[in-house]
Design a protein around this motif. Structure first.
Motif, PDB file in Angstrom:
ATOM      1  N   GLN A  95       5.066 -76.027 -56.840  1.00  0.00           N
ATOM      2  CA  GLN A  95       5.499 -75.632 -55.505  1.00  0.00           C
ATOM      3  C   GLN A  95       4.357 -75.213 -54.597  1.00  0.00           C
ATOM      4  N   LEU A  96       3.121 -75.154 -55.147  1.00  0.00           N
ATOM      5  CA  LEU A  96       1.997 -74.802 -54.282  1.00  0.00           C
ATOM      6  C   LEU A  96       1.704 -75.948 -53.334  1.00  0.00           C
ATOM      7  N   GLU A  97       1.113 -75.578 -52.187  1.00  0.00           N
ATOM      8  CA  GLU A  97       0.739 -76.638 -51.261  1.00  0.00           C
ATOM      9  C   GLU A  97      -0.642 -77.151 -51.642  1.00  0.00           C
ATOM     10  N   GLY A  98      -0.976 -78.314 -51.083  1.00  0.00           N
ATOM     11  CA  GLY A  98      -2.317 -78.841 -51.280  1.00  0.00           C
ATOM     12  C   GLY A  98      -2.481 -79.491 -52.637  1.00  0.00           C
ATOM     13  N   VAL A  99      -3.734 -79.627 -53.069  1.00  0.00           N
ATOM     14  CA  VAL A  99      -3.993 -80.331 -54.317  1.00  0.00           C
ATOM     15  C   VAL A  99      -3.707 -79.390 -55.481  1.00  0.00           C
ATOM     16  N   ARG A 100      -3.095 -79.947 -56.518  1.00  0.00           N
ATOM     17  CA  ARG A 100      -2.712 -79.097 -57.635  1.00  0.00           C
ATOM     18  C   ARG A 100      -3.154 -79.666 -58.968  1.00  0.00           C
ATOM     19  N   GLU A 101      -3.567 -80.933 -58.975  1.00  0.00           N
ATOM     20  CA  GLU A 101      -3.844 -81.565 -60.263  1.00  0.00           C
ATOM     21  C   GLU A 101      -5.042 -80.946 -60.957  1.00  0.00           C
ATOM     22  N   GLU A 102      -5.932 -80.327 -60.172  1.00  0.00           N
ATOM     23  CA  GLU A 102      -7.121 -79.707 -60.753  1.00  0.00           C
ATOM     24  C   GLU A 102      -6.752 -78.610 -61.742  1.00  0.00           C
ATOM     25  N   TYR A 103      -5.610 -78.017 -61.505  1.00  0.00           N
ATOM     26  CA  TYR A 103      -5.177 -76.926 -62.374  1.00  0.00           C
ATOM     27  C   TYR A 103      -5.241 -77.334 -63.842  1.00  0.00           C
ATOM     28  N   PHE A 104      -4.759 -78.538 -64.137  1.00  0.00           N
ATOM     29  CA  PHE A 104      -4.690 -78.954 -65.544  1.00  0.00           C
ATOM     30  C   PHE A 104      -6.075 -79.270 -66.102  1.00  0.00           C
ATOM     31  N   ILE A 105      -6.953 -79.786 -65.227  1.00  0.00           N
ATOM     32  CA  ILE A 105      -8.329 -80.032 -65.692  1.00  0.00           C
ATOM     33  C   ILE A 105      -8.949 -78.710 -66.142  1.00  0.00           C
ATOM     34  N   ILE A 106      -8.748 -77.694 -65.306  1.00  0.00           N
ATOM     35  CA  ILE A 106      -9.359 -76.405 -65.609  1.00  0.00           C
ATOM     36  C   ILE A 106      -8.705 -75.783 -66.839  1.00  0.00           C
ATOM     37  N   ILE A 107      -7.394 -75.995 -67.005  1.00  0.00           N
ATOM     38  CA  ILE A 107      -6.745 -75.489 -68.219  1.00  0.00           C
ATOM     39  C   ILE A 107      -7.440 -76.079 -69.450  1.00  0.00           C
ATOM     40  N   PHE A 108      -7.778 -77.373 -69.367  1.00  0.00           N
ATOM     41  CA  PHE A 108      -8.435 -77.999 -70.517  1.00  0.00           C
ATOM     42  C   PHE A 108      -9.826 -77.428 -70.743  1.00  0.00           C
ATOM     43  N   THR A 109     -10.618 -77.277 -69.680  1.00  0.00           N
ATOM     44  CA  THR A 109     -11.980 -76.773 -69.916  1.00  0.00           C
ATOM     45  C   THR A 109     -11.929 -75.352 -70.472  1.00  0.00           C
ATOM     46  N   SER A 110     -10.965 -74.554 -69.973  1.00  0.00           N
ATOM     47  CA  SER A 110     -10.935 -73.187 -70.504  1.00  0.00           C
ATOM     48  C   SER A 110     -10.453 -73.185 -71.942  1.00  0.00           C
ATOM     49  N   THR A 111      -9.513 -74.077 -72.271  1.00  0.00           N
ATOM     50  CA  THR A 111      -9.081 -74.151 -73.664  1.00  0.00           C
ATOM     51  C   THR A 111     -10.236 -74.580 -74.556  1.00  0.00           C
ATOM     52  N   LEU A 112     -11.066 -75.491 -74.041  1.00  0.00           N
ATOM     53  CA  LEU A 112     -12.220 -75.924 -74.835  1.00  0.00           C
ATOM     54  C   LEU A 112     -13.159 -74.749 -75.094  1.00  0.00           C
ATOM     55  N   GLY A 113     -13.432 -73.988 -74.021  1.00  0.00           N
ATOM     56  CA  GLY A 113     -14.296 -72.818 -74.196  1.00  0.00           C
ATOM     57  C   GLY A 113     -13.725 -71.875 -75.228  1.00  0.00           C
ATOM     58  N   ALA A 114     -12.403 -71.637 -75.128  1.00  0.00           N
ATOM     59  CA  ALA A 114     -11.771 -70.702 -76.055  1.00  0.00           C
ATOM     60  C   ALA A 114     -11.831 -71.231 -77.478  1.00  0.00           C
ATOM     61  N   SER A 115     -11.564 -72.535 -77.663  1.00  0.00           N
ATOM     62  CA  SER A 115     -11.525 -73.018 -79.037  1.00  0.00           C
ATOM     63  C   SER A 115     -12.916 -73.077 -79.652  1.00  0.00           C
ATOM     64  N   LEU A 116     -13.950 -73.193 -78.791  1.00  0.00           N
ATOM     65  CA  LEU A 116     -15.311 -73.158 -79.338  1.00  0.00           C
ATOM     66  C   LEU A 116     -15.632 -71.792 -79.927  1.00  0.00           C
ATOM     67  N   LEU A 117     -15.063 -70.752 -79.292  1.00  0.00           N
ATOM     68  CA  LEU A 117     -15.328 -69.419 -79.814  1.00  0.00           C
ATOM     69  C   LEU A 117     -14.799 -69.273 -81.238  1.00  0.00           C
ATOM     70  N   ALA A 118     -13.725 -70.008 -81.533  1.00  0.00           N
ATOM     71  CA  ALA A 118     -13.142 -69.889 -82.868  1.00  0.00           C
ATOM     72  C   ALA A 118     -14.043 -70.504 -83.935  1.00  0.00           C
ATOM     73  N   VAL A 119     -14.889 -71.459 -83.554  1.00  0.00           N
ATOM     74  CA  VAL A 119     -15.702 -72.140 -84.564  1.00  0.00           C
ATOM     75  C   VAL A 119     -17.182 -71.791 -84.464  1.00  0.00           C
ATOM     76  N   ALA A 120     -17.533 -70.874 -83.552  1.00  0.00           N
ATOM     77  CA  ALA A 120     -18.955 -70.620 -83.323  1.00  0.00           C
ATOM     78  C   ALA A 120     -19.611 -70.003 -84.544  1.00  0.00           C
TER      79      ALA A 120
END
Lengths: 473, 172
Positions: A95-120
């Motif tokens: 329901q937000l205005e403007g571009v919204r697809e970036e949200y999911f890209i960022i969700i992935f990069t943050s998940t990647l960062g988080a999952s790297l912490l688990a294996v560091a």
């Protein structure tokens, strides 16, 4: 890199390739539903690939990563919570205005960062993971650019997280100066036999505690929590409370246990002090809150305070308890924030306690799930939160941490007050506030979360058995 | 080694304190550049000439120059007056003095290069490159994802909404 390395990295590769693919798709065709579907599928694939990887672990990729069952467990938890947050985000972001697809890209990069912490297994990955996570979080927090609240929260998090990263980095540098290696194994080898640690190493650990404490929002590094939780979109608050904190907890537990921090007098006092302060301050500050997002922020401070008791138990049982606690806490938090996200619209964020007045009479189903989540946060029997707290108390008592356990019990009682206050509000006479229509995805997600809380509360045995059988450090 | 290090370190500390406490943006930026230069001298003394060069080129060179340009652009109507204000001797004399101290320090250090680095071998770009693309390859890849997240965020947060109406019609 060998074939086996690549095989073991499959979940990470999927999470890393997905955002690039989304970027390519978005540059040709912007379609919210396609991007959303692709994100969900990729997260599912990443989760599935964990089982595909399991036969070839434990495996270390020298010198950076360590892939063992412990890390795979955390990876699974992180991906599942990211998936649930993605489900919840669908309507909220749509329901937000403007571009919204970036949200999911960022969700992935943050998940990647988080999952790297688990294996560091190395400070380099530790730091890169934390940075990937926090840079993505700045963007997610400030995602609703038109709202001044959001921007304020984003900037606050940006500045404070940068300062805490600087502390973390400086701590790592001091330890590197003293020991000459950044790999966890080498650090352990260099530390054994030096009982009073040298001043350099001690100040290094102290500074790293500042960085980690900030990410976990432990007192006295908790100042950002209420503002950020309030300003961020509700699914993002859930993401911070679950994925970000869980991942940092994963590396904290691993690092603390392999350096045997619990045997060190100095670290023992620091951690128990932080734990007691977090419990009391988090709960007391939550008592008078009128804003549910802020209240959940304070409650998360208290919950992390309970959880770091585990660090001092110094046994594998403690680690197992912490994993169960985190799973229960994740479902609970996602449930609570999910309800807020479902009831919010672009114009109006349902975050005041009055907004939930009489919710049960208008939307009985989500009111029930919200009640369950709050009861679970408070630690009432039949919910996952009770078993989790019980498990932590049990392991704490076995390790003889009487003071910590007593303050945990006192705080559980204080916590009841504000959780029950919301619950009474849910069942009081309804007000005239108009509620938005609920979507099917939202309802299904909330149902999954609610059922999980109940199942883990009534029949937790299978999960505990699973954890005990496989997880150890 | 010790004397050279302490001189550079004192310059770095003084200039950083001045950068934080200054009220004038340009003034602070000048001190910040100085602080980065001092740190690069320290890197050089630690026999890491490659990192020292990167520090100068990337931080003191590219990023800080960009900062100064932006700060100057913000005052665009008032160039004359602000320029006069900035060019007063009290503004530049202390930073330049400190920079001169650094330069002398570096030259003296270069002259005594044998005595300051007796046992350590300098780390050259080749070694850095080899370790980045063999041992730490995964780290480089993660850094790439990190930068990607940053770029996307900058794009999202910085993008302007397209105006539908003509601006003359948009009085209220």
């Amino acid at each position: 890199m060998t074939e086996r390395d690549f095989l073991c990295l499959t979940p990470f590769l999927i999470i890393a390739i997905a955002p690039v693919m989304i970027m390519v798709v978005v540059s040709v065709l912007r379609n919210y539903k396609v991007v959303y579907g692709f994100s969900v599928l990729s997260l599912l694939a990443a989760f599935g690939s964990i089982f595909f990887v399991l036969p070839s672990i434990p495996h270390t990729i020298e010198p950076l990563l360590i892939l063992d069952v412990y890390s795979m467990f955390f990876l699974g938890i992180i991906i599942i919570s990211a998936l649930l947050v993605t489900f919840l985000s669908y309507d909220y972001i749509k329901q937000l205005e403007g571009v919204r697809e970036e949200y999911f890209i960022i969700i992935f990069t943050s998940t990647l960062g988080a999952s790297l912490l688990a294996v560091a297994n190395h400070f380099v990955i530790f730091f890169l993971g934390i940075e990937t996570l926090s840079i993505s979080l700045y963007i997610l927090i400030a995602f609703q650019r038109s709202k001044s609240n959001s921007i304020e929260a984003g900037i606050k998090y940006l500045i404070l997280a940068s300062v805490s990263s600087a502390f973390l980095l400086f701590g790592m540098a001091l330890i590197y100066t003293a020991i000459g290696s950044m790999q966890f194994g080498d650090i352990v080898a260099a530390l054994t036999g030096h009982d009073p640690l040298s001043l350099l190493v001690r100040s290094g650990f102290g500074m790293m505690m500042v960085g980690v404490g900030f990410k976990l929002a432990l007192v006295p590094f908790h100042m950002w929590t209420p503002d950020v939780y309030q300003g961020a979109p509700a699914p993002v608050s859930a993401f911070i409370a679950t994925v970000s904190k869980g991942a940092v907890m994963a590396i904290l537990i691993r690092f603390f246990f392999i350096i045997k921090g619990f045997n060190n007098h100095y670290l023992f006092i620091v951690v128990s002090g932080i734990s007691i302060l977090s419990m009391f301050l988090g709960n007391i500050l939550a008592l008078r809150q009128k804003n549910i997002k802020r209240l959940l922020g304070y409650s998360s401070i208290a919950n992390m305070g309970y959880l770091i008791i585990i660090l001092l138990t110094g046994s594998n049982k403690g680690i197992q308890a912490s994993i169960f606690y985190l799973i229960a806490y994740f479902f609970t938090t996602i449930g609570a924030f999910g309800v807020i996200a479902l009831l919010s619209t672009n114009e109006y964020e349902a975050e005041k306690i009055e907004d939930f007045k009489g919710l049960f009479w208008k939307r009985p189903f989500i009111a029930l799930v919200f009640t369950l989540s709050l009861l679970s946060l408070a630690g009432i029997p039949v919910t996952a939160g009770f078993i989790a707290k019980f498990y932590v108390i049990l392991e704490g008592m076995k390790a003889g941490l009487i003071v910590l356990i007593i303050s945990m019990i006192i705080n559980s009682v204080i916590g009841l007050y504000y959780y029950l206050r919301i619950i009474t509000m849910l069942f009081s006479t309804p007000s005239e506030i108009k509620l938005p229509k609920l979507s099917i995805t939202g309802n299904i997600t909330i149902a999954i979360v609610g059922i999980s809380i109940l199942v883990l509360g009534i029949y937790p045995g299978w999960l505990i058995d699973l954890i005990i059988r496989f997880v150890s450090l | 080694m010790n004397v050279f290090f302490y001189i550079a370190a004192v310059v770095a500390i003084i200039s950083t304190i001045m950068a934080i406490s200054g009220r004038n943006a340009i003034h602070s930026l000048l001190y910040l550049i100085l602080s980065l230069l001092a740190i690069s001298v320290i890197f050089y003394l630690l026999s890491a000439p490659f990192i020292a060069a990167l520090e100068v080129i990337i931080y003191a060179g590219a990023i800080m120059v960009l900062f100064i340009f932006v700060t100057m652009m913000l005052n665009i109507g008032l160039e004359r007056e602000t320029e006069k204000k900035w060019l007063k001797p009290c503004m530049w004399i202390v930073p330049s003095l400190l920079a001169a101290v650094l330069l002398v320090n570096l030259i003296l250090a270069l002259k005594n290069v044998k005595s300051i680095q007796p046992d350590e071998e300098a780390i050259l770009p080749k070694q850095v490159g080899i370790s980045l693309f063999s041992t730490y390859l995964l780290g480089v890849e993660i850094a790439a994802i990190l930068l990607m997240a940053g770029v996307i965020g900058a794009y999202h947060l910085g993008s302007q909404k397209k105006k539908v109406k003509h601006r003359f019609l948009e009085i209220n």
